[in-house]
Design an enzyme around this catalytic site. Structure first.
Site, PDB file in Angstrom:
ATOM      1  N   PHE A 263      38.712  44.183  43.083  1.00  0.00           N
ATOM      2  CA  PHE A 263      37.807  43.041  42.896  1.00  0.00           C
ATOM      3  C   PHE A 263      36.930  43.201  41.656  1.00  0.00           C
ATOM      4  O   PHE A 263      36.646  42.245  40.948  1.00  0.00           O
ATOM      5  CB  PHE A 263      36.834  42.950  44.083  1.00  0.00           C
ATOM      6  CG  PHE A 263      37.428  42.484  45.384  1.00  0.00           C
ATOM      7  CD1 PHE A 263      38.045  41.246  45.474  1.00  0.00           C
ATOM      8  CD2 PHE A 263      37.324  43.262  46.529  1.00  0.00           C
ATOM      9  CE1 PHE A 263      38.543  40.793  46.698  1.00  0.00           C
ATOM     10  CE2 PHE A 263      37.829  42.822  47.749  1.00  0.00           C
ATOM     11  CZ  PHE A 263      38.438  41.589  47.825  1.00  0.00           C
ATOM     12  N   SER A 294      47.363  41.671  44.395  1.00  0.00           N
ATOM     13  CA  SER A 294      45.937  41.479  44.122  1.00  0.00           C
ATOM     14  C   SER A 294      45.184  41.785  45.404  1.00  0.00           C
ATOM     15  O   SER A 294      45.752  41.724  46.494  1.00  0.00           O
ATOM     16  CB  SER A 294      45.656  40.042  43.715  1.00  0.00           C
ATOM     17  OG  SER A 294      45.828  39.177  44.816  1.00  0.00           O
ATOM     18  N   ASP A 295      43.906  42.105  45.274  1.00  0.00           N
ATOM     19  CA  ASP A 295      43.089  42.166  46.477  1.00  0.00           C
ATOM     20  C   ASP A 295      42.817  40.714  46.920  1.00  0.00           C
ATOM     21  O   ASP A 295      43.100  39.743  46.214  1.00  0.00           O
ATOM     22  CB  ASP A 295      41.793  42.948  46.232  1.00  0.00           C
ATOM     23  CG  ASP A 295      41.220  43.516  47.536  1.00  0.00           C
ATOM     24  OD1 ASP A 295      41.607  43.029  48.624  1.00  0.00           O
ATOM     25  OD2 ASP A 295      40.383  44.425  47.481  1.00  0.00           O
ATOM     26  N   TRP A 296      42.260  40.598  48.078  1.00  0.00           N
ATOM     27  CA  TRP A 296      42.027  39.329  48.784  1.00  0.00           C
ATOM     28  C   TRP A 296      41.285  38.292  47.902  1.00  0.00           C
ATOM     29  O   TRP A 296      40.134  38.524  47.547  1.00  0.00           O
ATOM     30  CB  TRP A 296      41.199  39.663  50.012  1.00  0.00           C
ATOM     31  CG  TRP A 296      40.885  38.577  50.948  1.00  0.00           C
ATOM     32  CD1 TRP A 296      39.895  37.651  50.824  1.00  0.00           C
ATOM     33  CD2 TRP A 296      41.523  38.313  52.196  1.00  0.00           C
ATOM     34  NE1 TRP A 296      39.884  36.830  51.915  1.00  0.00           N
ATOM     35  CE2 TRP A 296      40.875  37.214  52.781  1.00  0.00           C
ATOM     36  CE3 TRP A 296      42.582  38.909  52.877  1.00  0.00           C
ATOM     37  CZ2 TRP A 296      41.246  36.696  54.010  1.00  0.00           C
ATOM     38  CZ3 TRP A 296      42.956  38.391  54.100  1.00  0.00           C
ATOM     39  CH2 TRP A 296      42.301  37.297  54.654  1.00  0.00           C
ATOM     40  N   ALA A 298      41.257  37.860  44.976  1.00  0.00           N
ATOM     41  CA  ALA A 298      40.722  38.404  43.715  1.00  0.00           C
ATOM     42  C   ALA A 298      41.195  37.590  42.514  1.00  0.00           C
ATOM     43  O   ALA A 298      40.508  37.543  41.494  1.00  0.00           O
ATOM     44  CB  ALA A 298      41.116  39.866  43.560  1.00  0.00           C
TER      45      ALA A 298
END
Ligand code: BGC
Length: 773
Positions: A263, A294-296, A298
């Protein structure tokens, strides 16, 4: 194909070398229930690349854009699965996983299986100690056991990827996610990261009890300004490469085939828009041919926020301001190296438009799809898309005796005896013991942040564990309740003003000895749970004073997801045992240590400051032109704290026996830049009971082109010794130990003196030197 085989072969060698250096990283295969989940290995498939290319050539643009999409359970629809959705996260219901996989395989046009992912961070159902605790074990076998059983239980449910290991080195105890990795040192994190990947994936993650690992969060997520989660980071090239990247490199060398971008921004560039870290370093420099998710949300968060605040109930999913809008963010993410977009769907939504406009290329989109398909083939999903267990059989695979025994052992090995004045610990199990405190009869908090699918009811409490092993009576008082950080605002008032300690004091008075179970709730650490103080929350310090006033011998057992500031309790509590969040076997493991069945041997993986104002304070810090000196002014110190150091240093931890570490010897007084030498040291148990010591070797390069950390851990080994027994421990040091990355990203080995320190903490003073020619 040749490249893949070569890479695998190199990885295997590197892992073996790392394992040897770490004192043996061995995939744990010792459980009694091993047979239940025997791996069903696929023969090595030498045609994976051609299968990937063949499949890719038959995919439509829409199918490719679905393939790079990764959705959480609550967002996914069956229609998307039919259209060829790539992956699903956080779904753990075996029947639903099987059904969605059936739809993917039987009802999507090309039958490409879904990849099911989950955060198995320290156990799936059998919850192990939090990773910071595993870090404290200084034992790769503990990390390996955790990952092995976590993978086994997850795979039984139908999962095939874990968003682990979390390998973010952190010097920020305010940051709640310091709980999720092995603390402040890159070397310790690297060794445990490799052990976790190896145990998660095995040599072939198509095995039915294995998962593909995903080291995260790329990169430097552990150093957010002010310790506030998701916050920005500004760092030099040398620090990026020397401090934060090594555990990722170790994970990739151990075979990790996926990775997650972070993030946070470094130097103004968000992790999932960073071409340098994702494409230049991970994919090119390190030859990583798996995929990056990707992160959540992001990707969406890279957008600038609209002028109007969307309101408290709407996730804004914006803010970095490096993309104007959705298409901009999608192009930035894909072009920077993101292959799979988690939760937001901007690449899918705008991919066709971006291709038309020439802002992304088909070859890059194909590359992303190819990477995902490659991992799916390597995972054996095309041959075995389903769990080997029918949904009704899955429950029986959870909490099996071997896993539970390993969790108990891990918890015991992770505990750190911070102080033990007058030898209060171990307590005598035949005496009457009062177990007191808000965490004494507590199941919920023992699981820590990221409890997988663990249930409170799975946990054996401290009270129950003590009662089980005590032959005297066991009494109990809660004393006060801790408040719950689930609410957005938390004023730290747990164990608050109306707490009444009268009953606790009476229970203590009536007993022979007291175990005080104190600390944080599990909601006080983990994601989005930063704290601005590091004290024991609420009036717990007062509770210690009240128990002290009874005159009864007592020990404080601390549960926390971070280093705490214990300045106010070290004078009152004669014995302090840091137990982190120990997992399902909290009670038995605490009782093992408190009654001396297990002699504590853990060491701090992160410095414990006197108070929060010292933060960040870490052993591997750079020197200054005015080193701290408490005798005089005009130097680098906090003048209102009596010490230059933290209260408890990195690597500190006591035992019920005593050890002497002596006789540091180097095999040579000089070494060529590409050569190696051995450092050996004797460790002797000088006490009267068997115990563990962690021998630690640090180096310092006193004269270099850029200042070097005053100490850097470069070797450790946890040894078990009987009274009077001596062991010689030998470490090999080579260019990877005495070289470093400079600010141009080059690894340099400079001639000159290197000092080697050995002992049983980062304060080790025994020293020898050698010269690099
Ligand atoms: C966390 C990741 C996690 C992901 C999926 C995010 O909020 O930062 O560590 O893997 O959620 O659960």
């Amino acid at each position: 194909m040749f490249r893949f085989s070569l890479r695998a072969a190199i990885a295997a060698v590197l892992v073996a070398v790392a394992a040897a250096a770490a004192g043996g990283v061995v995939a744990a295969t010792r459980s009694s229930d091993e047979a239940a989940l025997q791996p069903i290995r696929q023969p090595a498939d030498r045609s994976i690349e051609s299968r990937v290319n063949d499949l890719l050539s038959r995919m439509t643009l829409e199918e490719k854009l679905e393939q790079v999409t990764l959705l959480p359970d609550f967002k996914v629809t069956e229609d998307e699965v039919r259209r060829g959705l790539g992956s699903i996260l956080s779904l753990t219901d075996p029947a639903r996983i099987r059904e969605l996989q059936r739809i993917a395989v039987e009802e999507s046009r090309l039958g490409i299986p879904l990849l099911f992912a989950f955060d198995t961070i320290h156990g799936f159902r059998t919850v192990f100690p939090i990773p910071l605790g595993t870090g404290a074990s200084f034992d790769p076998q503990v990390a390996s056991d955790d990952a092995l059983f976590g993978a086994r239980e997850s795979a039984a449910a139908g999962l095939k990827q874990t968003y682990a290991p979390m390998v973010d080195v952190s010097h920020e105890p305010r940051w709640g996610r310091i709980a999720e990795a092995a603390g402040e040192d890159p070397y310790l994190n690297s060794v445990l990261s490799a052990a976790r990947v190896k145990a998660t994936q095995g040599t072939d993650y198509s095995a039915r009890d294995k998962l593909v690992a995903s080291p995260k969060h790329l990169v430097a997520y552990g150093e957010p300004e002010a310790g506030r989660d998701y916050n920005t980071t500004d760092l030099s090239e040398e620090r990026l490469r020397n401090m934060y990247l090594p555990p990722f490199k170790a994970a990739v060398d151990a075979g990790a085939d996926t990775a997650m971008c972070s993030f946070n921004a470094i130097n103004g560039v968000p992790g999932c828009g960073n071409r340098y870290t994702m494409t230049e370093i991970l994919k090119r420099e390190w030859d990583f041919d798996g995929f990056i998710e990707s992160d959540w949300t992001a990707v969406a968060e890279m957008r600038a926020c609209p002028p109007v605040n969307p309101g408290p109930d709407v996730q804004p999913e914006c803010g970095h301001g490096v993309a104007a809008d959705g298409p901009d963010a999608a192009a930035l993410a894909l072009n920077s190296g993101v292959d799979s977009e988690m939760t937001s769907t901007l690449i899918r939504d705008f991919g066709a438009q971006l291709l038309d406009e020439g802002r992304i290329s088909m070859s890059r989109l194909n590359d992303a799809v190819r990477r995902i398909l490659r991992v799916k083939f390597r995972a054996g999903l095309f041959e075995n898309p389903y769990s080997p267990f029918q949904p009704g059989e899955v429950e029986a695979q959870m909490l099996r005796p071997g896993a539970v025994a390993a969790a108990r052992r891990a918890a015991g090995r992770s505990m750190v005896l911070l102080q033990n004045e007058g030898g209060v610990l171990p307590l005598d199990p035949s005496k009457n013991t009062a177990v007191i405190g808000p965490l004494a009869d507590n199941q919920h908090d023992m699981l820590g942040p990221w409890w997988g699918v663990g249930r409170d009811a799975d946990v054996v409490t401290v009270r129950a564990g003590i009662a089980e092993q005590s032959t005297g009576t066991t009494t109990y008082a809660e004393a006060c309740k801790l408040s719950n950080l689930e609410v957005p605002q938390w004023n730290g008032d747990g164990c608050g003003p109306d707490a009444d300690f009268t009953e606790a004091v009476n229970v203590a008075r009536a007993a022979d000895q007291v175990v005080l179970a104190l600390g944080e709730t599990r909601e006080m650490s983990g994601e989005a749970n930063a704290r601005s103080t590091l004290d024991l929350p609420g009036r717990q310090e007062e509770l210690i004073q009240a128990i002290k006033a009874t005159g009864k011998p007592f020990a404080v057992v601390l549960f926390s997801g971070r280093p705490l500031a214990l300045e106010n309790i070290v004078g009152d509590a004669p014995a302090i045992l840091e137990a982190w969040f120990p997992g399902v076997q909290a009670g038995p493991a605490v009782a093992d240590v408190v009654f001396g069945k297990v002699n504590p041997g853990g060491k701090l993986p992160a410095s414990f400051p006197y108070r929060v104002g010292q933060v960040p304070i870490h052993y591997n810090r750079l020197p200054t032109g005015r080193p701290c000196n408490k005798e005089v002014k005009w130097n680098s110190q906090h003048r209102d704290i009596p010490s230059c150091d933290p209260l408890f240093v990195f690597g500190h931890g006591l035992s019920y026996t005593t050890f002497e570490v002596s006789n540091l010897q180097l095999s040579s007084s000089s070494v060529s830049r590409n050569g190696s030498l051995r450092a050996s040291v004797d460790v002797r148990n000088t006490g009267d009971r068997a115990g563990d010591e962690v021998v630690q070797v640090y180096i310092n390069d006193p004269v270099a082109s850029i200042s070097q950390p005053i100490r850097r851990l470069r070797g450790f080994e946890r040894v078990t010794l009987n009274p009077g027994q001596t062991r010689t421990v030998t470490f090999t040091l080579n260019r990877s130990d005495f070289g470093f990355y400079d600010n141009r990203g080059r690894f340099v080995v400079e001639p000159g003196r290197i000092d080697v320190y050995a002992g049983n903490s980062s304060a080790a003073e025994m020293k020898q030197s050698f010269t690099v020619r």
